[in-house]
Motif scaffolding. Structure first.
Motif, PDB file in Angstrom:
ATOM      1  N   GLU A  66       0.796  -1.223   0.000  1.00  0.00           N
ATOM      2  CA  GLU A  66       0.000   0.000   0.000  1.00  0.00           C
ATOM      3  C   GLU A  66       0.830   1.275   0.000  1.00  0.00           C
ATOM      4  O   GLU A  66       0.286   2.369  -0.042  1.00  0.00           O
ATOM      5  CB  GLU A  66      -0.940   0.014   1.221  1.00  0.00           C
ATOM      6  N   GLN A 140      -3.890  -5.648   8.172  1.00  0.00           N
ATOM      7  CA  GLN A 140      -2.525  -5.214   7.922  1.00  0.00           C
ATOM      8  C   GLN A 140      -1.479  -6.243   8.336  1.00  0.00           C
ATOM      9  O   GLN A 140      -0.507  -6.486   7.608  1.00  0.00           O
ATOM     10  CB  GLN A 140      -2.246  -3.889   8.645  1.00  0.00           C
ATOM     11  N   ASP A 144       1.256  -7.779   5.796  1.00  0.00           N
ATOM     12  CA  ASP A 144       2.692  -7.657   6.031  1.00  0.00           C
ATOM     13  C   ASP A 144       3.389  -9.012   5.965  1.00  0.00           C
ATOM     14  O   ASP A 144       4.454  -9.148   5.340  1.00  0.00           O
ATOM     15  CB  ASP A 144       2.951  -7.022   7.399  1.00  0.00           C
TER      16      ASP A 144
END
Length: 322
Positions: A66, A140, A144
């Motif tokens: 992102e 997130q 990751d």
């Protein structure tokens, strides 16, 4: 935050341009070959561990989808046995730490773990990622971990001694769930977080991982509820996407190790997964460690730790020779 992460954060931020732009070159297929931050420039607490062993180490920042990486958290440490090694000769272990998906515990806690594995002739890829309280949580944290694993082939290009054809992904606690999820991302729909992996591990070892997340929640595990943003009835699609027992791939060999005295993630949660994977035709093994709890399973001073190291080492070396 540990001294290592505070110091490393400043170091990484200062060296971003070198690592992500100027420090990269292109190989013959046009993709970037990453340049590491040398271990000699790492924090003293990190360098001292490496200097005391027969292991080399380098730190890399991995890109995220992102935008800009968080240089305090989007990094991996690569541990390698010292010396020259033929191309493709060193088996790979991807190591994912736990800590309830929360920011209080980071990958620096696995430096000794990674070093001990590297001393057994393994390349160890120790992953840091954003967690609850530091920009993580769903989705997130999962994005990751996916990005870190998808970056592994680039690390392989920079370190051709690593056998990139096989990889054992190992995780403790929340990292055990993330490891199992990472091994089956190819089963995700295209619109799910972590879908369409660029790199797939070939086997998984879970250490006290919540591999049946719905059962764990029923048993009172509110850490899962916080990580996913609700109970299964509130966010069923999230559980369907990341719960290992709902995403079994029979072709993925797995080992679920857990302490008999674990009261954080009870053994039944791992046992359920292994039973379901076996019923689905997979190769899955359940290993119950006596006199071991949720913490001592990864404590280098605990008696069970040697067996943990041996299990991972055997899985990695066997995959390399198959």
């Amino acid at each position: 935050m540990s001294t290592l992460r505070r110091t490393a954060g400043g170091l990484l931020a200062a060296m971003t341009a070198m690592t992500l732009v100027a420090g990269c070159s292109s190989d013959t297929d046009g993709s970037a070959v990453p340049a590491p931050i040398p271990a000699s420039e790492a924090p003293d607490s990190f360098a001292q561990v490496i200097a005391s062993s027969n292991v080399d180490a380098e730190r890399y920042v991995y890109p995220v989808a992102e935008g800009e990486s968080d240089h305090d958290q989007n990094w991996v440490d690569l541990f390698m046995p010292k010396g020259d090694h033929p191309d493709g000769s060193v088996p790979l272990v991807v190591l994912i730490h736990g800590g309830s998906w929360q920011s209080q515990i980071g990958a620096d806690t696995f430096v000794t773990f990674a070093r001990r594995l590297a001393e057994r002739g393994l390349a160890v890829y120790n992953v840091e990622y954003r967690r609850l309280g530091s920009g993580g949580g769903y989705p997130q944290t999962f994005a990751d971990v996916a990005a870190a694993i998808d970056f592994a082939p680039q690390i392989g290009k920079a370190n051709p001694a690593i056998d990139m054809d096989n990889a054992v992904v190992v995780g403790h606690s929340a990292g055990g769930q993330l490891a199992m999820w990472a091994g089956t991302r190819h089963k995700l729909d295209d619109d799910e977080v972590g879908a369409k992996p660029k790199y797939r591990p070939t086997s998984v070892v879970s250490l006290a991982g919540p591999l049946d997340m719905r059962t764990a929640v029923k048993l009172g595990d509110d850490r899962i509820v916080r990580a996913l943003g609700g109970i299964p009835e509130e966010v069923p699609e999230r559980y369907t996407s990341v719960d290992p027992i709902q995403n079994i791939d029979p072709s993925m060999p797995t080992i679920a190790m857990v302490g008999a005295k674990d009261r954080v993630v009870p053994p039944v949660v791992s046992r359920n997964y292994v039973d379901a994977a076996t019923k689905a035709g997979g190769t899955a093994n359940f290993v119950l460690l006596p006199d071991t709890n949720h913490v001592t399973i990864v404590d280098p001073a605990a008696p069970a730790f040697t067996r943990v190291l041996e299990t991972i080492s055997r899985a990695a070396h066997n995959a390399h020779h198959d």
